[in-house]
Write an enzyme that holds these catalytic residues in place. Structure first.
Site, PDB file in Angstrom:
ATOM      1  N   LYS A  55       0.836  -1.203   0.000  1.00 21.09           N
ATOM      2  CA  LYS A  55       0.000   0.000   0.000  1.00 21.09           C
ATOM      3  C   LYS A  55       0.874   1.258   0.000  1.00 21.09           C
ATOM      4  O   LYS A  55       0.635   2.195  -0.771  1.00 21.09           O
ATOM      5  CB  LYS A  55      -0.915   0.013   1.223  1.00 21.09           C
ATOM      6  CG  LYS A  55      -1.969  -1.073   1.229  1.00 21.09           C
ATOM      7  CD  LYS A  55      -2.688  -1.089   2.568  1.00 21.09           C
ATOM      8  CE  LYS A  55      -3.563  -2.307   2.738  1.00 21.09           C
ATOM      9  NZ  LYS A  55      -4.225  -2.319   4.059  1.00 21.09           N
ATOM     10  N   SER A  71      -0.567   0.618   6.316  1.00 20.88           N
ATOM     11  CA  SER A  71      -0.832  -0.243   7.459  1.00 20.88           C
ATOM     12  C   SER A  71      -1.762  -1.366   7.038  1.00 20.88           C
ATOM     13  O   SER A  71      -2.534  -1.224   6.090  1.00 20.88           O
ATOM     14  CB  SER A  71      -1.465   0.566   8.595  1.00 20.88           C
ATOM     15  OG  SER A  71      -1.579  -0.210   9.777  1.00 20.88           O
ATOM     16  N   ASP A  72      -1.669  -2.481   7.741  1.00 20.39           N
ATOM     17  CA  ASP A  72      -2.543  -3.613   7.456  1.00 20.39           C
ATOM     18  C   ASP A  72      -2.681  -4.442   8.722  1.00 20.39           C
ATOM     19  O   ASP A  72      -1.781  -4.451   9.566  1.00 20.39           O
ATOM     20  CB  ASP A  72      -1.978  -4.478   6.332  1.00 20.39           C
ATOM     21  CG  ASP A  72      -2.995  -5.491   5.843  1.00 20.39           C
ATOM     22  OD1 ASP A  72      -4.017  -5.069   5.281  1.00 20.39           O
ATOM     23  OD2 ASP A  72      -2.784  -6.698   6.040  1.00 20.39           O
ATOM     24  N   GLN A  73      -3.802  -5.129   8.836  1.00 20.37           N
ATOM     25  CA  GLN A  73      -4.048  -6.010   9.978  1.00 20.37           C
ATOM     26  C   GLN A  73      -4.398  -7.401   9.518  1.00 20.37           C
ATOM     27  O   GLN A  73      -5.089  -7.578   8.517  1.00 20.37           O
ATOM     28  CB  GLN A  73      -5.230  -5.505  10.808  1.00 20.37           C
ATOM     29  CG  GLN A  73      -4.891  -4.403  11.750  1.00 20.37           C
ATOM     30  CD  GLN A  73      -6.063  -4.092  12.648  1.00 20.37           C
ATOM     31  OE1 GLN A  73      -7.180  -3.938  12.201  1.00 20.37           O
ATOM     32  NE2 GLN A  73      -5.793  -3.972  13.934  1.00 20.37           N
ATOM     33  N   ALA A 108       0.555  -4.245  11.013  1.00 15.68           N
ATOM     34  CA  ALA A 108       1.805  -3.842  10.379  1.00 15.68           C
ATOM     35  C   ALA A 108       1.754  -2.367  10.021  1.00 15.68           C
ATOM     36  O   ALA A 108       0.713  -1.841   9.621  1.00 15.68           O
ATOM     37  CB  ALA A 108       2.039  -4.674   9.126  1.00 15.68           C
TER      38      ALA A 108
END
Length: 184
Positions: A55, A71-73, A108
């Site tokens: 991203k 960011s990512d989950q 993250a």
């Protein structure tokens, strides 16, 4: 003389937008052109970092002078990655699997400016109460956590589903680890 670099959040998430706004710094949001897809062989934390980096890279390519936040989950139960449910039925099924059990929520963070990249992975271990199907259905109907890893919104009524939370940065559970971001 130019001012500080522009700050861009590479996300369409209203949760991340609200979290970043808490820091009181000017920023704008740019939707990344990046497809999140599972990748064989990656453990949950690696997948979250890969998506956050993807991203950030997609938006940084269009805005090379900016500081870009990705960011990512990923939620994981016994090593299995649980995707965002997308439907009420899937949310209920996920929460039924999580009820009374511990699972991981990995958030993250990747911050990029040009070729300079810094990353962080925040790990939380959460345990849900042993909930009944009726309790879970009522929760899903009320809060509609269809776009959330783990099928709960910890910043809302989802906190009442929890028995225990272990980790360092509560904002990471909501979608953006502000402590790490502030440090970076």
């Amino acid at each position: 003389m130019s001012g500080p670099p522009e700050l861009i959040l590479a996300s369409t998430s209203p949760y991340r937008r609200r979290l970043l706004a808490r820091l009181g710094v000017p920023f704008r949001v740019v939707a990344p052109i990046y497809e999140e897809r599972p990748e064989a062989g990656l453990v949950p934390g690696e997948l979250a970092l890969r998506h956050a980096a993807g991203k950030a890279a997609a938006v940084a390519a269009l805005h090379p002078q900016a500081v870009v936040i990705g960011s990512d989950q990923v939620a994981a139960l016994d090593g299995e990655i649980l995707g965002k449910p997308g439907t009420a039925r899937r949310a209920i099924d996920q929460l039924m699997r999580l009820a009374g059990r511990r699972h991981l929520l990995l958030t993250a963070l990747v911050v990029r400016r040009g070729e300079r990249v810094e990353s962080h992975l925040e790990r939380h271990e959460l345990e849900l109460e042993p909930l009944s199907r009726a309790q879970i259905q009522a929760y899903v109907e009320r809060e509609a956590p269809l776009d959330c890893a783990g099928s709960y919104k910890i910043e809302g009524l989802g906190v009442a589903l929890m028995r225990a939370i272990e980790g360092c940065d509560a904002s990471a559970i909501e979608g953006l680890p502000l402590i790490a971001l502030s440090r970076i």
